[in-house]
Design an enzyme around this catalytic site. Sequence first.
Site, PDB file in Angstrom:
ATOM      1  N   ARG A  25       0.825  -1.215   0.000  1.00 56.51           N
ATOM      2  CA  ARG A  25       0.000   0.000   0.000  1.00 56.51           C
ATOM      3  C   ARG A  25       0.857   1.262   0.000  1.00 56.51           C
ATOM      4  NH1 ARG A  25      -2.775  -4.163   1.873  1.00 56.51           N
ATOM      5  NH2 ARG A  25      -5.080  -4.180   1.839  1.00 56.51           N
ATOM      6  N   ARG A 119      -7.249 -17.578  -9.741  1.00 55.31           N
ATOM      7  CA  ARG A 119      -7.972 -17.053  -8.594  1.00 55.31           C
ATOM      8  C   ARG A 119      -9.110 -16.146  -9.065  1.00 55.31           C
ATOM      9  NH1 ARG A 119      -3.015 -15.452  -4.584  1.00 55.31           N
ATOM     10  NH2 ARG A 119      -4.701 -14.810  -3.204  1.00 55.31           N
ATOM     11  N   ASP A 302      -5.257 -15.439   6.379  1.00 58.25           N
ATOM     12  CA  ASP A 302      -3.855 -15.837   6.242  1.00 58.25           C
ATOM     13  C   ASP A 302      -3.346 -16.607   7.457  1.00 58.25           C
ATOM     14  OD1 ASP A 302      -3.584 -14.857   3.703  1.00 58.25           O
ATOM     15  OD2 ASP A 302      -2.628 -12.980   4.292  1.00 58.25           O
ATOM     16  N   LYS A 329      -6.180 -19.553  -2.534  1.00 59.87           N
ATOM     17  CA  LYS A 329      -4.915 -18.855  -2.303  1.00 59.87           C
ATOM     18  C   LYS A 329      -3.847 -19.453  -3.217  1.00 59.87           C
ATOM     19  CE  LYS A 329      -6.441 -16.164   1.054  1.00 59.87           C
ATOM     20  NZ  LYS A 329      -6.357 -14.681   0.997  1.00 59.87           N
ATOM     21  N   LYS A 402       8.333 -15.826  -1.446  1.00 59.79           N
ATOM     22  CA  LYS A 402       7.182 -14.996  -1.816  1.00 59.79           C
ATOM     23  C   LYS A 402       6.914 -13.903  -0.789  1.00 59.79           C
ATOM     24  CE  LYS A 402       2.433 -15.349  -3.411  1.00 59.79           C
ATOM     25  NZ  LYS A 402       1.886 -14.161  -2.727  1.00 59.79           N
TER      26      LYS A 402
END
Length: 423
Positions: A25, A119, A302, A329, A402
């Site tokens: 963000r 997804r 998560d 996911k 990742k």
Amino acid sequence: MKVKIYPSKCNGKTVIPPSKSMGHRAIICASLAAGRSVIKNVAYSDDIKTTIEGMRKLGAEIEENGDILIVDGIKDITKISDEIINCNESGSTLRFFIPIFSLTGKKITFFGKNRLLKRPQKIYEDIFKEQELYYFHDETKMEVEGKLKAGTYVIDGNISSQFISGLLFTLPLLEGDSEIKIKPPFESASYIELTLEMLKRYGIEISQAGELTFKIKGNQKYKPCDYTIEGDFSQLGFFAVLGAINNDIECLGLNHESSQGDKAIIKILRDAGIKIENIERGYLIHKSIPKSCEIDLADCPDLGPILNVLGMYGDGNFRIYNAGRLRYKESDRIAAMEEELLKLGVDIKTTEDEIFISGKKIYDGGIETAGHKDHRIVMSLAVAATIMKKPVIIDGAEAVEKSYPDFFEDMEKIGIKVEYYDK
């Protein structure tokens, strides 16, 4: 890469890495601001590197200086340097980028790896088609062309908050005013709070009419802002559960007042009987025996995989519910954890939306497990392996790149023995 995790006791302190959610963000907002912003405490996971590269293609000048980013914002969003954007495996990057990149007016092609383009994306498909803009999507690529229009957007709240965030980044830059109406149930609302918090830092004002309606004035401008990324509560989850089942550990680098939804890990563990002390910049997690409880994942999906590990070492029955989104996911996380934990001898059963685990204290280990190309599966299995009778091998351990490239090194620093193959 394979790793072998040996039975070993953790101890000492660990600094939790910076929040990936806040990093995405901040990089996007700083890139959309005319002028220079400095972002500190950046961790270069694959997902964050993907967002950085995408914003560079959109015109931001981003300099990396250790864990600091110096960002000179986009001067003209229509002068994109490359209309082919690789989002790798980052769902946040893809879903944040689609509406933002529509502002170029150009035909943009997005690529991804593994399951990314499988997804759900139907929310954007419906928006583009309703506005008579070009949209194409299959399992190999996604293409969009045409600038989104100001107006009213009605969005399902139970698919992914990333679609809502993508629109919140974009709609303030349009000429007219807009409104986003959320159709309940509104899940992962805390991630929208993170987006609103970051937008406000960078000069964008969004008002709310109740919990389900966002009103967005058009013709706004992002303003430069210096920002230090706080620690990541989703990554805390792995070390907090490690401390709960293995040995006392201090977890530092965290903001007690954080708006991150995954801060729920603290309450979940306390509800399960884990003793946790608030300390300066973090928490002291005490080894305890997890007590049976019911865990709602609606606002913290998560945390799902590592909470399976909490349950498997618990004293009683654990029910994890509102877990259905785990199936969409990097892997089908419900199926992946069930498959691997069954190999380890865990009493686990699942439905489409729920996970049921009957815990016990001792597991043999001594087998090889698979990481399912999913960072959170790999890290959860690693935590589970630390207190088994025999070492456990995890295949596909490179998946941690990742989100948390230094995960195994940080485990070693607090006493966990890790052996690497094909590194």
